[in-house]
Design an enzyme around this catalytic site. Structure first.
Site, PDB file in Angstrom:
ATOM      1  N   GLY A 519       0.806  -1.226   0.000  1.00  0.00           N
ATOM      2  CA  GLY A 519       0.000   0.000   0.000  1.00  0.00           C
ATOM      3  C   GLY A 519       0.831   1.263   0.000  1.00  0.00           C
ATOM      4  CB  SER A 681      -1.107  -3.110  -7.304  1.00  0.00           C
ATOM      5  OG  SER A 681      -1.251  -3.232  -5.922  1.00  0.00           O
ATOM      6  N   GLY A 847      -2.955  -6.275  -5.932  1.00  0.00           N
ATOM      7  CA  GLY A 847      -2.223  -6.852  -4.794  1.00  0.00           C
ATOM      8  C   GLY A 847      -2.331  -6.096  -3.490  1.00  0.00           C
ATOM      9  CD  GLU A 848       0.734  -2.197  -3.313  1.00  0.00           C
ATOM     10  OE1 GLU A 848       1.533  -1.486  -2.697  1.00  0.00           O
ATOM     11  OE2 GLU A 848       0.589  -2.135  -4.548  1.00  0.00           O
ATOM     12  CG  MET A 849      -8.500  -3.126  -3.646  1.00  0.00           C
ATOM     13  SD  MET A 849      -8.570  -1.380  -4.072  1.00  0.00           S
ATOM     14  CE  MET A 849      -8.599  -0.559  -2.532  1.00  0.00           C
TER      15      MET A 849
END
Ligand code: FES
Ligand code: FES
Length: 889
Positions: A519, A681, A847-849
């Protein structure tokens, strides 16, 4: 010494062992059964070393060989092979329970011990049996499903062939087994510590015990004469700049003048064995002159504070963001929330230690190649960092299978030490640091302190947002400026906010340095914004869901950077979550009627996460192979996300080939071009996009030449390999005065619903269920998508409620408070697929959502349950009780 025998994987073996020799060492070192892993420092905390002894799952690091004379030992290698896997291995791969795969062998062995006794276990049975096995990637959901599926196989209700996706279904949108899934499940994928180079020596490092001190003298004489010690290396032995430059050349491989945080490396000892190297470390004498210590930005910015970096002030970067007149808008707002928030320094906590192997290849040649095998997510960039720091050009970087990283590996860590030692001592080097050392060697998630004002008009439409945030950058710069910029790029989150006044400040301190962490800046500022949004909605008497829907950005409106968005499918996601929200609110209200001290609450959080970054560029090549297959050349790291699946499935789809005709060459610098980090991401969107471009060029050439084979292409005078690129044309820095400027080409969006129970007598918070509605564009691999979302939710809850890295105190998984399967909760994923205009096949990254909206959604749920607003993470029981007391005042 004791002579004894064991039956290992069906064969009787004799051993002569010391009384304290543990089974883990016997398996890994003597028998080279490296499927059995080690994550913690042999403290029984990780379960990665689990094997079966006489039918019971045991942690081999705690099992003395001498105490199990005549025992029957089964390791993961004793179950099956990739060609002939065991049913549990099949179940783990089919279920998508294997991401990085480092925990997988231990999980499989614990599952086998359970299923051998009970072929129909409940979820609670599974949680009990796997309670000692940690996983950082999956959020445990798919692991539980895998054990259940294995039970289905054991009971003969279905076979793997009946469950495994049929290749005829086509590659896209189908959860085909990952290319690397089965070798990880069978324990034969080689992680760094599994690689043995003939004649290699072992390394241990001397780390600073002080957070800030001058190095006055180093005496290596005693250590150099210790048994087995090959030598001691200090900064003077490094021929290059001795600086690992991410953005600023400030972080030494080995400290030369001063140390800046606890754990800074000062010397390394190379010895024949790791124990001898560790003994040598104890004998290296370093004289320090202690300097004033500044562990937080307040101290570092205080009047008269000394400089941590001699070349830069402690306030090392400042970036404002101004849009309209937020002060006036706040004054004229019908309602304003004004408060402060903070987030903790945190560890990304991949399970694998920070291993590296390095050696010189072709030593008889003119200039040997220095081979570095490490955990990098950006092998070409790291190659360049090492070349400068070591003063040695001829280096090849190879990415081993890697046990997770979550942003941590944007920096060179153990590779600097191992490669410098291999070069200096001209011996192959294995550096397998302990977990404690791995924590010292790696960057952390930045701690943020944020002062916030958020205003809305009488109808609840947002009018203004003002935020000052100070970021603890720790001891070295790394990508700290990018963290500030990314926080500003995503400052207004999912919303349209007409006026903005923000100031981000980056401050050096004497803590571990900060860098990327799932993130990278967005989870911190989104926690503040999403908490403030909920507080404002409550203050105005508007339902938080309606408030979010009313204020969602719409296509054609600008974000805080001024960039107008083209696609913004957030309102649709809010509508998708609405029935779940209504159901959860109703259930919570009914539960709370009982009058227990345990209260149930429901919270929402939204997130709109930018993929890659302004000006981001990626390259990938494809080559038509002689047999009609295709090889993809792209330095796209895969520390567990499933990038290997993504590249394989898109390539197979576009080339109309079976997936086993797609080969990947992704893990070494000498066969690939630079394509950027497996971070932000970006791999699906950027590298997938570059590969689509390359395939388009290949197919165009085949069409022009009327060629179906590589031979025909060559006969037509055309190459068989094509380079593709993907570039975000909106490039350049944010304006230094206004923070206006370029932005992301694509975003992923999610709305997260959290249901919690808060024990108002103890402050304990339990997450019961999390539901996420997400729009990731076109889905390539549903289970990999879910795996990323579930892992992010689990990590987000750890960040929200438990985890913290404290310099000098956090030393293992227990003190870190690693989330276990006992903390896992029900998860549900709702997917909408709005094809992204410029994404490969319409896909974007993910990937970071779920890391981004999880923490605020949990905090909003806590407040909904009991009125306690927790403004400082993590929300430990003490903090919840404090917030509860504050709410009652
Ligand atoms: S290495 Fe055995 S439990 Fe961690
Ligand atoms: S898959 Fe479990 S730690 Fe990575």
């Amino acid at each position: 010494m004791k002579k004894m025998s064991l039956n290992v994987n069906g064969a009787w073996r004799q051993f002569i062992v010391e009384p304290d020799y543990v089974l883990l060492d016997l398996l890994r070192n003597d028998l080279r059964l490296t499927g059995t892993k080690q994550s913690c420092d042999r403290k029984g905390q990780c379960g990665a070393c689990t094997v079966i002894v006489n039918g019971k799952a045991v942690r081999s690091c705690l099992t003395k060989v001498a105490s199990i004379e005549g025992a029957n030992v089964i390791t993961v290698e004793g179950l099956g092979t990739p060609q002939n896997p065991h049913l549990i291995q099949e179940a783990f791969v089919i279920s998508g329970a294997v991401q990085c795969g480092f925990c997988t062998p231990g999980m499989i062995m614990a599952a086998k011990a359970l299923l051998d006794k009970n072929v129909n276990p409940t979820v609670e049975d599974i949680k009990k049996a796997l309670r000692r096995n940690l996983c950082r990637c999956t959020g445990y959901k798919k692991i539980i499903e895998a054990v259940q599926l294995a039970g289905v196989f054991f009971r003969g209700e279905l076979t793997p062939d009946q469950v495994r996706p049929d290749p005829k279904q086509g590659p896209i949108g189908v959860s085909h087994p990952r290319p690397s899934g089965m070798i990880k499940a069978c324990g034969v994928a080689e992680f760094g510590a599994d690689i043995h180079v003939a004649g290699s020596a072992e390394l241990a490092a001397v780390h600073s015990p002080y957070p800030h001190a001058l190095i006055k003298a180093i005496d290596t004489s005693v250590a150099e004469n210790m048994p087995g010690v090959i030598g001691v290396m200090t900064a003077k032995d490094i021929k290059g700049t001795n600086r690992l430059k991410h953005t600023v050349p400030d972080r030494p491989i080995l400290c030369d003048q001063k140390v800046r945080f606890i754990g800074d490396p000062v010397a390394v000892v190379l010895a024949e064995t790791r124990d001898q190297a560790l003994a040598g470390v104890q004998a290296v004498k370093i004289e320090y002159e202690l300097l004033p210590v500044m562990m937080n930005p307040e101290d570092a910015l205080a009047e008269g504070a000394s400089r941590i970096d001699p070349d830069h002030p402690n306030l090392c970067f400042v970036q404002p963001q101004i849009r309209g007149d937020a002060e006036t808008a706040l004054k004229e707002s019908a309602a304003v929330v004004e408060t402060d928030f903070s987030t903790q320094t945190n560890h990304q906590a991949p399970l694998e230690p920070e291993t590296c192997i390095s050696y010189l290849e072709k030593e008889d040649g003119d200039l040997p190649t220095l081979v570095v095998i490490g955990r990098s997510i950006n092998i070409h960039f790291h190659l360049g960092m090492l070349q400068d720091a070591l003063g040695y050009e001829n280096i090849r970087y190879e990415e081993a299978y890697s046990g997770g990283q979550f942003g941590m590996k944007v920096d060179v860590t153990s590779e600097g030490l191992a490669a410098a030692a291999a070069l200096h001592f001209k011996r192959p080097v294995r550096y397998i640091p302990s977990l404690r050392e791995s924590m010292w060697l790696t960057p952390k998630r930045h701690a943020f302190k944020m002062k916030v004002r958020l205003g809305a008009d009488a109808r609840g439409k947002l009018t203004a947002y003002a935020i000052d945030f100070t970021v603890n950058n720790g001891a070295y710069t790394s990508n700290g400026k990018a963290i500030i910029n990314r926080a500003l790029l995503m400052l207004s989150g999912s919303y349209y906010i007409p006026t903005i006044k923000a100031l981000g400040q980056l401050v050096y301190t004497n803590t571990a340095w900060g860098a990327a962490a799932r993130g990278a800046g967005a989870p911190q500022v989104n926690y503040a914004l999403e908490s403030a949004v909920d507080m404002l909605a409550v203050k105005q008497g508007i339902d938080p869901l309606e408030f979010r829907l009313m204020n969602s950005l719409r296509p054609g409106q600008p974000k805080s950077t001024g960039r107008v968005v083209e696609q913004w499918p957030l309102p649709e996601l809010i509508e998708a979550i609405r029935p779940h929200y209504n159901r959860a609110r109703k259930e919570a209200a009914e539960f709370n009627l009982k009058g227990h001290p345990v209260k149930r609450g429901v919270g929402l959080g939204t997130g709109s996460f930018g993929i890659g970054g302004p000006g981001d560029t990626a390259t990938a090549s494809v080559e038509l192979d002689p047999d009609g297959g295709v090889t993809v050349f792209a330095a796209a790291a895969d520390p567990g996300e499933g990038n290997d699946s993504m590249l394989t499935q898109i390539a197979a789809h576009l080339m109309n080939l079976p997936m086993d005709k797609i080969r990947l060459a992704t893990r070494t610098t000498d066969r690939t071009t630079a394509t950027g980090p497996a971070a932000a991401s970006r791999i699906t969107y950027m590298v997938g996009g570059a590969m689509v471009d390359a395939i388009h060029k290949l197919k165009t050439a085949m069409g022009e030449a009327n060629a179906a084979t590589a031979e025909e292409l060559r006969a037509a005078g055309k190459p068989t390999r094509y380079l593709g690129t993907k570039k975000n044309e909106d490039a350049g820095p944010l304006d230094p005065k206004t923070g206006q400027g370029p932005s992301f080409e694509s975003q992923v969006h999610a709305v997260q619903l959290v249901e919690v129970e808060v024990d108002t007598s103890t402050g304990e918070v339990r997450v019961i269920k999390m539901t996420t509605a997400v729009d990731p564009g076109r889905v390539i691999h549903p289970k990999n998508l879910e795996g990323q979302l579930e892992g992010g939710m689990d990590m987000g809850v750890g960040f929200a409620l438990r985890e913290k890295y404290v310099d000098g105190q956090t030393k293992d998984w227990t003190s870190f408070k690693f989330p276990t399967i006992s903390h896992s909760f029900e998860m549900e994923t709702i997917v909408r697929e709005t094809p992204r205009v410029k994404g490969p096949l319409g896909a974007t990254g993910v990937g970071e959502m779920t890391m981004v909206p999880t923490a605020p959604a949990v905090m909003n749920a806590i407040e909904n349950a009991c009125g306690a607003r927790v403004r400082h993470l993590p929300a430990t029981p003490d903090r919840v009780l404090e917030a509860l007391a504050e709410a009652k005042r």
